[in-house]
Design a protein around this motif. Sequence first.
Motif, PDB file in Angstrom:
ATOM      1  N   UNK A 135     -23.911  23.522 -35.782  1.00 25.42           N
ATOM      2  CA  UNK A 135     -25.030  22.585 -35.899  1.00 25.42           C
ATOM      3  C   UNK A 135     -26.247  23.279 -36.510  1.00 25.42           C
ATOM      4  N   UNK A 136     -26.394  24.570 -36.247  1.00 27.22           N
ATOM      5  CA  UNK A 136     -27.548  25.304 -36.750  1.00 27.22           C
ATOM      6  C   UNK A 136     -27.618  25.352 -38.260  1.00 27.22           C
ATOM      7  N   UNK A 137     -26.462  25.420 -38.933  1.00 27.51           N
ATOM      8  CA  UNK A 137     -26.479  25.505 -40.397  1.00 27.51           C
ATOM      9  C   UNK A 137     -27.066  24.240 -41.000  1.00 27.51           C
ATOM     10  N   UNK A 138     -26.812  23.088 -40.387  1.00 26.25           N
ATOM     11  CA  UNK A 138     -27.400  21.837 -40.871  1.00 26.25           C
ATOM     12  C   UNK A 138     -28.906  21.845 -40.707  1.00 26.25           C
ATOM     13  N   UNK A 139     -29.358  22.207 -39.531  1.00 29.77           N
ATOM     14  CA  UNK A 139     -30.779  22.152 -39.241  1.00 29.77           C
ATOM     15  C   UNK A 139     -31.559  23.253 -39.953  1.00 29.77           C
ATOM     16  N   UNK A 140     -30.904  24.351 -40.246  1.00 27.91           N
ATOM     17  CA  UNK A 140     -31.577  25.470 -40.902  1.00 27.91           C
ATOM     18  C   UNK A 140     -31.615  25.300 -42.419  1.00 27.91           C
ATOM     19  N   UNK A 191     -25.275  17.205 -31.726  1.00 27.78           N
ATOM     20  CA  UNK A 191     -24.755  17.766 -30.484  1.00 27.78           C
ATOM     21  C   UNK A 191     -23.938  16.754 -29.692  1.00 27.78           C
ATOM     22  N   UNK A 192     -23.933  15.501 -30.129  1.00 26.33           N
ATOM     23  CA  UNK A 192     -23.082  14.510 -29.471  1.00 26.33           C
ATOM     24  C   UNK A 192     -21.613  14.889 -29.615  1.00 26.33           C
ATOM     25  N   UNK A 193     -21.307  15.730 -30.594  1.00 24.60           N
ATOM     26  CA  UNK A 193     -19.924  16.178 -30.776  1.00 24.60           C
ATOM     27  C   UNK A 193     -19.452  17.042 -29.614  1.00 24.60           C
TER      28      UNK A 193
END
Length: 368
Positions: free
Chosen positions: A19-24, A196-198
């Motif tokens: 998830x961090x790669x998307x948000x970063x 994060x629903x995943x």
Amino acid sequence: MTGQKLNIVQAIFLFTLAVGITNHVIIVPLILNTAYRDSWISALIAIPPIVLWTLILFLIMKLTKQQSLYQWFSQHYNPVVAWLILIPLLIFVLFILFITVRDTTAWTKITYLPKTPYPVTVSIYVLSGIIAAMSGLRSLSIAAGILLPAVILLGFFVMSVNFQFKDYSYLLPSFTNGYTPVIHGTFFVLGGLVEFILLLGVQQHLTKKIRFITLIALTLGVTGLILGPILSSIAIFGPYEAADQRYPAFEQWRMVLIGKFISHLDFLSIYQWLAGSLIRISLAFFIFFDLIQLRSDKWKKIGMLATGIIVIILASQYSLSDHSFFNFLQHYYFPFTLSFFYFFPFLLLLLIFMKRGNAKDEAKQPVP
């Protein structure tokens, strides 16, 4: 695909990287393009609603006792309701898969492989993700545990080395364009964090019950991955130059200079980006075919290969320009993602409470 159990620490490493790669990377240019100088405020405003959303997510995991969503809703409602719950998640995972492949390969072609045919890079990324997904969830979590520490260290490295170029006075004054751009920027922050629903898709594979403080630390930690590059981009390039950049996080690497003779360390960003993208693509493949209840490893592999071919064909289209793709993310994908998946857990919690209420009423009825 054996070995699908993982502990809480492994889950944290896995989702931080995925998830961090998307948000970063993907979210940051959207926020900067919307809120400009006030982008960092958008990230801070997103904290209270994401804390509330995380609480709802925790209650769902607790009340379902971390059973698979399909199993719980099949037992307490019926298989039709269970599939209606899963379909939005399945569609979401497919979009995550396509967007990750498309954005990563576009960045690859622009930065360091401009002469490599586009379908070649797309195929390599997709096939690598399929091979990793076939190895199982535990293998993915171990890989994430190995990759993530270096990703974090490199992040602190580029942040500290570039202090020489930063001017934090660019962060002020605030709200020069009013409050509307800040609110719009907050929508993009939340649109990335609702991924994060995943966690609900893999909760049945966790060896222990997850705690609320753990979920909060996870979501707030990834919020920091948004705030960090936003602050650095504005402080280095100014709000308007940063907003014009397609990949602000990568541009920060191009600024790295140590003394007079050490520079051009932007190749290290390749490790960061590909580590997150590979884990993200692999996790998307795994979750999708785990959610659709395929029990046979043979059919899972066939399904992954077929889905991979479709993704390769769609992501390799030259007719989809980067400008069109960026507009799709900005005006369609993330607004819809937020508007649906922020409230989706509230609906799930309502359905769970309704069934628990019915069960209590039935228990109170006298035995004839």
